[in-house]
Design an enzyme around this catalytic site. Structure first.
Site, PDB file in Angstrom:
ATOM      1  N   HIS A  76       0.802  -1.230   0.000  1.00 60.81           N
ATOM      2  CA  HIS A  76       0.000   0.000   0.000  1.00 60.81           C
ATOM      3  C   HIS A  76       0.833   1.276   0.000  1.00 60.81           C
ATOM      4  O   HIS A  76       0.288   2.368   0.179  1.00 60.81           O
ATOM      5  CB  HIS A  76      -0.921   0.051   1.224  1.00 60.81           C
ATOM      6  CG  HIS A  76      -2.003  -0.967   1.220  1.00 60.81           C
ATOM      7  ND1 HIS A  76      -3.256  -0.734   0.706  1.00 60.81           N
ATOM      8  CD2 HIS A  76      -2.021  -2.241   1.672  1.00 60.81           C
ATOM      9  CE1 HIS A  76      -4.014  -1.815   0.849  1.00 60.81           C
ATOM     10  NE2 HIS A  76      -3.273  -2.741   1.436  1.00 60.81           N
ATOM     11  N   THR A 112      -8.558   6.787  -1.868  1.00 56.17           N
ATOM     12  CA  THR A 112      -9.887   6.214  -2.100  1.00 56.17           C
ATOM     13  C   THR A 112     -10.954   7.274  -1.870  1.00 56.17           C
ATOM     14  O   THR A 112     -12.070   7.156  -2.364  1.00 56.17           O
ATOM     15  CB  THR A 112     -10.153   5.009  -1.172  1.00 56.17           C
ATOM     16  OG1 THR A 112      -9.654   5.315   0.125  1.00 56.17           O
ATOM     17  CG2 THR A 112      -9.483   3.756  -1.705  1.00 56.17           C
ATOM     18  N   LYS A 117      -7.996  14.129   4.723  1.00 56.63           N
ATOM     19  CA  LYS A 117      -7.152  12.940   4.739  1.00 56.63           C
ATOM     20  C   LYS A 117      -6.127  13.099   5.843  1.00 56.63           C
ATOM     21  O   LYS A 117      -5.988  14.202   6.406  1.00 56.63           O
ATOM     22  CB  LYS A 117      -6.467  12.712   3.390  1.00 56.63           C
ATOM     23  CG  LYS A 117      -5.826  13.974   2.785  1.00 56.63           C
ATOM     24  CD  LYS A 117      -5.312  13.751   1.368  1.00 56.63           C
ATOM     25  CE  LYS A 117      -6.329  13.965   0.286  1.00 56.63           C
ATOM     26  NZ  LYS A 117      -6.577  12.824  -0.560  1.00 56.63           N
ATOM     27  N   ARG A 118      -5.393  12.002   6.158  1.00 58.92           N
ATOM     28  CA  ARG A 118      -4.334  12.133   7.146  1.00 58.92           C
ATOM     29  C   ARG A 118      -3.383  13.257   6.740  1.00 58.92           C
ATOM     30  O   ARG A 118      -3.127  13.487   5.557  1.00 58.92           O
ATOM     31  CB  ARG A 118      -3.556  10.808   7.262  1.00 58.92           C
ATOM     32  CG  ARG A 118      -4.284   9.781   8.099  1.00 58.92           C
ATOM     33  CD  ARG A 118      -4.521  10.250   9.519  1.00 58.92           C
ATOM     34  NE  ARG A 118      -3.306  10.255  10.273  1.00 58.92           N
ATOM     35  CZ  ARG A 118      -2.978   9.329  11.176  1.00 58.92           C
ATOM     36  NH1 ARG A 118      -3.830   8.345  11.441  1.00 58.92           N
ATOM     37  NH2 ARG A 118      -1.841   9.392  11.825  1.00 58.92           N
ATOM     38  N   LYS A 156     -14.783   8.572  -3.618  1.00 62.05           N
ATOM     39  CA  LYS A 156     -16.019   8.890  -2.882  1.00 62.05           C
ATOM     40  C   LYS A 156     -16.562  10.255  -3.328  1.00 62.05           C
ATOM     41  O   LYS A 156     -17.772  10.419  -3.540  1.00 62.05           O
ATOM     42  CB  LYS A 156     -15.752   8.884  -1.371  1.00 62.05           C
ATOM     43  CG  LYS A 156     -15.367   7.496  -0.865  1.00 62.05           C
ATOM     44  CD  LYS A 156     -14.749   7.492   0.522  1.00 62.05           C
ATOM     45  CE  LYS A 156     -14.083   6.150   0.787  1.00 62.05           C
ATOM     46  NZ  LYS A 156     -13.167   6.138   1.933  1.00 62.05           N
ATOM     47  N   LYS A 193       1.119  14.361   1.118  1.00 56.14           N
ATOM     48  CA  LYS A 193      -0.239  14.676   0.656  1.00 56.14           C
ATOM     49  C   LYS A 193      -0.415  16.181   0.405  1.00 56.14           C
ATOM     50  O   LYS A 193      -1.392  16.619  -0.184  1.00 56.14           O
ATOM     51  CB  LYS A 193      -1.268  14.200   1.685  1.00 56.14           C
ATOM     52  CG  LYS A 193      -1.318  12.677   1.835  1.00 56.14           C
ATOM     53  CD  LYS A 193      -2.326  12.264   2.880  1.00 56.14           C
ATOM     54  CE  LYS A 193      -2.294  10.784   3.214  1.00 56.14           C
ATOM     55  NZ  LYS A 193      -3.003   9.935   2.239  1.00 56.14           N
TER      56      LYS A 193
HETATM   57  C1  26V Z   1       2.627   4.867   6.689  1.00 56.17           C
HETATM   58  C2  26V Z   1       3.688   5.596   7.129  1.00 56.17           C
HETATM   59  C3  26V Z   1       4.300   5.179   8.386  1.00 56.17           C
HETATM   60  C4  26V Z   1       5.552   5.871   8.733  1.00 56.17           C
HETATM   61  C5  26V Z   1       6.189   6.673   7.653  1.00 56.17           C
HETATM   62  C6  26V Z   1       5.280   7.440   6.754  1.00 56.17           C
HETATM   63  C7  26V Z   1       4.129   6.661   6.340  1.00 56.17           C
HETATM   64  C8  26V Z   1       3.478   6.968   5.172  1.00 56.17           C
HETATM   65  C9  26V Z   1       2.411   6.238   4.768  1.00 56.17           C
HETATM   66  C10 26V Z   1       1.994   5.183   5.529  1.00 56.17           C
HETATM   67  C11 26V Z   1       0.839   4.415   5.079  1.00 56.17           C
HETATM   68  C12 26V Z   1       1.189   3.029   4.716  1.00 56.17           C
HETATM   69  C13 26V Z   1       0.103   2.216   4.174  1.00 56.17           C
HETATM   70  C14 26V Z   1      -1.157   2.931   3.825  1.00 56.17           C
HETATM   71  O1  26V Z   1      -1.950   3.234   4.657  1.00 56.17           O
HETATM   72  N1  26V Z   1      -1.358   3.163   2.539  1.00 56.17           N
HETATM   73  C15 26V Z   1      -2.578   3.742   1.997  1.00 56.17           C
HETATM   74  O2  26V Z   1      -3.404   2.677   1.542  1.00 56.17           O
HETATM   75  C16 26V Z   1      -4.591   3.121   0.927  1.00 56.17           C
HETATM   76  C17 26V Z   1      -5.392   1.899   0.578  1.00 56.17           C
HETATM   77  O3  26V Z   1      -4.738   1.151  -0.385  1.00 56.17           O
HETATM   78  C18 26V Z   1      -4.279   3.973  -0.276  1.00 56.17           C
HETATM   79  O4  26V Z   1      -5.476   4.437  -0.856  1.00 56.17           O
HETATM   80  C19 26V Z   1      -3.404   5.149   0.110  1.00 56.17           C
HETATM   81  O5  26V Z   1      -3.013   5.863  -1.038  1.00 56.17           O
HETATM   82  C20 26V Z   1      -2.176   4.646   0.853  1.00 56.17           C
HETATM   83  O6  26V Z   1      -1.411   5.733   1.376  1.00 56.17           O
END
Ligand code: 26V
Length: 872
Positions: free
Chosen positions: A408, A714, A603-604, A718, A609
């Protein structure tokens, strides 16, 4: 025009009599003759339901009243909205249970291959409304609840969100469960029952994010069924000995209990009701009797506390993977606890069929949602080698046919790694197995690329360093049958960047794409009921038909030229704006203009982003407006900009962005020169339920990540499904949305993915002063620095990220961003054409139903087929 009405109250009958409100609810009113008046609803309705055996009382009313009395131990006199919600929920749960039992029975009888979705996050939001929709009981409950003296909107509003997730990844898991049940797939979810979900976000008067716990189980949770009899012992620590032949023995250490809680997942328009099993950790014994008897009370409860701690809190994804603020060890224990309990449960179910273990891949497919459950790979190896007594080849062949891995993110800092000494301490046997997997794997790589040491180092499961680390993505790849990304661009990037060596080694066919999807039930029918009704009426189809085959909404295209239809379409958007304005008024006490364009980014908070790009664009607009004469300003397009989202508690830069947004909002909204043309709001404590109010109200939404960084997104889907247009970069699922709805209906800007690397190189080695490179951005930054939004010095670290490295390329994309915003304004002026774009967008979103996505997983990965549960 501003909002003055409460849309929820439209059509709601006024209560005839006022009652005395007490802490516990209502007391009957006694009139002058001493006669008591029934406090809630119709006296006869309550009375006949209370008589229970009376057949003249409708079943739903009877069941709600029954729960009021027997489950809640309350009665009409002291029933408030919360109690009414709980009773209604329990009554709906009874219905779900019948279907749930029927479904599980039919799975047991038919013995199909089953799929399991292992996810550390399930962002479910609220359940009651969704359960009513899926059961087709919405109108009946609305009616019954009304007869008992309550409004269904009020009681729906009493439910707390189940917020067991951070963002997109967790909400995707929830959409997939809905779609799995709706397409009749035998699909179960496995996760953790966190006592506290994602933190609650508060905003201090200065604009700082503060975090508070989310005690979502406080009022008890009617949607879960404790299964105290379904439990497994899970071991940590201790020591492991090798026994030769790849086998070993693991003994000693700490044992805790994993207890199952089941959440029913009803399908839409089907009888299928699947299961989400969440594990809670418990001490194996209440407390340590030895310490207790020796008088050491603290030690006695310490072990019990440490067992409880495992499922106490959901981890926020931090800005670095090092998570220095919260215990890494606890997170590792969470991951193992959950994968070990889930695997034990899956194997127990499989074994009940009496099949030999080698047939496991014929009956079980396990989808790993990101690398979080990757320990399932060495855990299944451990079970097969040490407990089932298989040899290494047999075991590895089973493992690599059972697991499937979804990636992801390609952000390097987000790829999970675990320190070798930590794994050795917590899971000594698993480290041995990981080393063995690595040995056999690297031997095979060496055979294919003799002497290529750099390649071996890159592909190894172990990263050299102090300490050495286990690369979980590498383990997930080599232990899985298929690997996928979540949008076309992202899957291409996975194949060509982070997993390139693995593609070269294993062949490209193992690496594919499943573009994410969203459930149109929650994200259109529930959150935007009026639009859903209009679509149903216009298509002349049953709503069940198009909500289950979303491609059917393409039929709306025919109506873009129909002026009456466009008028209705626009009126609904307007009412959704008023609903949002009402929310802001009641929660923040602020008055939002509803005659403006609504521009939303939710969003987060993360640098990639680029909420910062958005707020800097807002400031640019503000400065531009200030420089205009009042007459010129009048010609501009009024805009209300909404932000919402949480920052990881330790993510300093993201928190500064929130602070800047809040302070810009304060200045801009109070400026008499501009407040009619520009308003800015940061809505605290973003949640699924808040998204359900924001999304239908949006004219334009922003998905503006640096190209190549947002795996999919996602929420973009929406918004578009609800007729909001998209302003975005050429990234993630934005690209596929544009392909579907037509590029003329989206607003793209910014550099493309292939340019990003070069631009970053230039920033480092040939930097151009910001003033020259992007004067407009320079001017905005200088104004912040000069104190236009107070606390000038506070923002310096945030501004320096742009002045210095500018890793996320704000200075490269700013001018084209501003140009794109201007195009949005221009397009909005031609209102008729805008509405046509809005209709065309909704009409061409069929591809993005999560039904399509989950069926792709079932057909091309799992080989799992639908099982029809007969309607009785
Ligand atoms: C986690 C972290 C953790 C520490 C460092 C920075 C960072 C950046 C991103 C994440 C997210 C990791 C996985 C995640 O949540 N991905 C999201 O998954 C969604 C469903 O597939 C997708 O729509 C998003 O674009 C994606 O960021």
């Amino acid at each position: 025009m501003t909002s003055t009405i409460d849309p929820k109250t439209i059509g709601k009958p006024q209560r005839a009599r006022r009652h005395v409100r007490t802490l516990t609810g209502y007391l009957p009113e006694v009139d002058a003759t001493g006669k008591e008046h029934w406090p809630r609803g119709e006296e006869a309705v309550w009375k006949s339901a209370l008589r229970d055996v009376d057949a003249d009382s409708p079943a739903i009313i009877k069941s709600i009243v029954n729960h009021v009395q027997t489950s809640l131990a309350r009665q009409a006199y002291n029933l408030d909205d919360l109690g009414a919600y709980q009773a209604a929920a329990l009554s709906v749960r009874d219905n779900l249970l019948v279907n749930w039992n029927e479904t599980q029975l039919s799975y047991t009888r038919k013995n199909p291959k089953r799929a399991y979705y292992l996810s550390l996050e399930f962002l479910m939001g609220r359940t009651l409304d969704n359960a009513l929709l899926n059961l087709g009981l919405k109108e009946q409950y609305r009616d019954s609840v009304k007869k008992l003296g309550f409004s269904v909107e009020d009681i729906l509003d009493k439910e707390r969100d189940a917020a067991l997730g951070n963002g997109g990844l967790g909400r995707l898991a929830a959409c997939y469960l809905d779609s799995g049940a709706s397409t009749e797939l035998p699909l179960w979810g496995y996760g953790l029952r966190y006592k506290y979900g994602i933190f609650q976000q508060l905003i201090s008067p200065e604009g700082n994010q503060l975090e508070a716990p989310d005690p979502w189980l406080e009022n008890s949770n009617p949607w879960e069924l404790p299964r105290l009899d379904v439990n497994y012992e899970i071991r940590f620590y201790g020591h492991a000995d090798r026994l030769g032949d790849g086998k070993g023995i693991w003994q000693g250490g700490q044992e805790v209990l994993a207890v199952a809680y089941d959440v029913m997942i009803p399908g839409y328009g089907t009888k299928t009701t699947n299961n989400l099993r969440l594990w809670e950790s418990k001490p194996k014994r209440g407390f340590d009797l030895n310490s207790f008897n020796a008088g050491n009370y603290e030690a006695a409860v310490a072990s019990s506390n440490s067992a409880d701690a495992i499922t106490s809190v959901l981890y926020p994804n931090d800005h670095t993977s090092c998570m220095y603020r919260i215990g890494k060890e606890l997170r590792l224990k969470q991951q193992y606890f959950w994968t070990a309990a889930s695997l034990a449960d899956i194997l127990r179910r499989f074994k009940q069929q009496g099949k030999p273990i080698r047939e496991l891949p014929d009956f079980v497919a396990i989808q790993l949602n990101d690398t979080h459950p990757t320990l399932a790979i060495p855990e299944l190896m451990r079970i097969l080698l040490d407990e089932e007594d298989l040899n290494w080849e047999q075991a590895w062949s089973i493992v690599t046919n059972v697991f499937f891995y979804t990636n992801h993110t390609v952000l390097p800092e987000a790829l999970e790694k675990w320190a070798v000494p930590l794994i050795e301490h917590v899971l000594p046997r698993h480290l041995q197995i990981i080393y063995d997997i690595n040995l056999f794997f690297l031997q095979a790589v060496e055979r294919k690329y003799p002497g290529d040491r750099e390649r071996l180092a890159r592909m190894s499961l172990i990263e050299e360093g102090q300490p050495k680390q286990v690369r979980m993505a590498n383990l997930a790849v080599i232990g899985s049958r298929k690997v996928n990304g979540v949008a076309e661009l992202h899957s291409d990037l996975v194949r060509t960047t982070i997993l390139k060596d693995f593609v070269d080694f294993e062949g490209v066919s193992k690496f594919s794409n499943v573009t994410n999807g969203i459930t149109p039930r929650r994200w259109l029918d529930q959150c935007n009921a009026e639009l859903s009704d209009l679509i149903t009426k216009t298509l002349k189809l049953e709503k069940e038909v198009w909500l289950k085959d979303l491609f059917k909404i393409k039929g709306l295209l025919e109506f873009t030229e129909d002026a009456a239809f466009r008028k209705e379409w626009w009126a609904i958007k307007q009412r959704n704006k008023e609903r949002l304005a009402h929310y802001v008024q009641t929660t923040l006490g602020l008055t939002v203009r509803t005659d403006a364009m609504f521009d939303v980014q939710i969003k987060r908070l993360h640098e990639y982003k680029r909420q910062t790009l958005n707020i800097l664009g807002v400031i640019h607009r503000y400065l531009t407006l200030k420089a205009l004469s009042p007459a010129e300003r009048k010609k501009t397009n009024p805009r209300v900009v909404f932000f919402a989202g949480k920052a990881a508690p330790a993510y300093y830069i993201a928190k500064l962005t929130i602070r800047l947004i809040v302070n810009v909002a304060r200045i801009v909204n109070a400026d008499p020169d501009t407040k009619d043309y520009l308003q800015v709001y940061f809505l605290p404590d973003y949640s699924v339920s808040l998204a359900e109010v924001l999304i239908p109200a949006s004219d334009i939404s922003q998905h503006i990540s640096t190209a190549g960084t947002e795996a999919s997104g996602t929420s973009n889907m929406k918004f578009c499904l609800n007729g909001g247009l998209l302003l975005g970069t050429v990234d993630g699922a934005n690209i596929e949305i544009a392909e579907e709805v037509g590029e003329s209906n989206v607003f793209f800007f910014g550099h493309l993915t292939p340019a990003v690397e070069d631009l970053r190189y230039q920033h480092l080695y040939h930097p151009v002063p910001l003033q020259e490179k992007c004067p407009a951005l320079h001017r905005v930054i200088e104004q912040i620095s000069a104190g236009l939004f107070n606390d000038a010095e506070v923002y310096e670290p945030l501004l320096n990220t742009i002045r210095q490295n500018d890793y996320y390329l704000l200075s490269d994309d700013f001018d084209s961003y501003i140009a794109a915003l201007a195009m949005v304004d221009e397009a909005y002026q031609d209102r008729d054409e805008w509405i046509k774009k809005s209709i065309r967008t909704t009409a061409q979103m069929g591809k993005f139903s999560s039904d399509r996505a989950i069926l792709e997983y079932a057909e091309s990965f799992w080989n799992v087929e639908p099982v029809t549960v007969k309607k009785k």
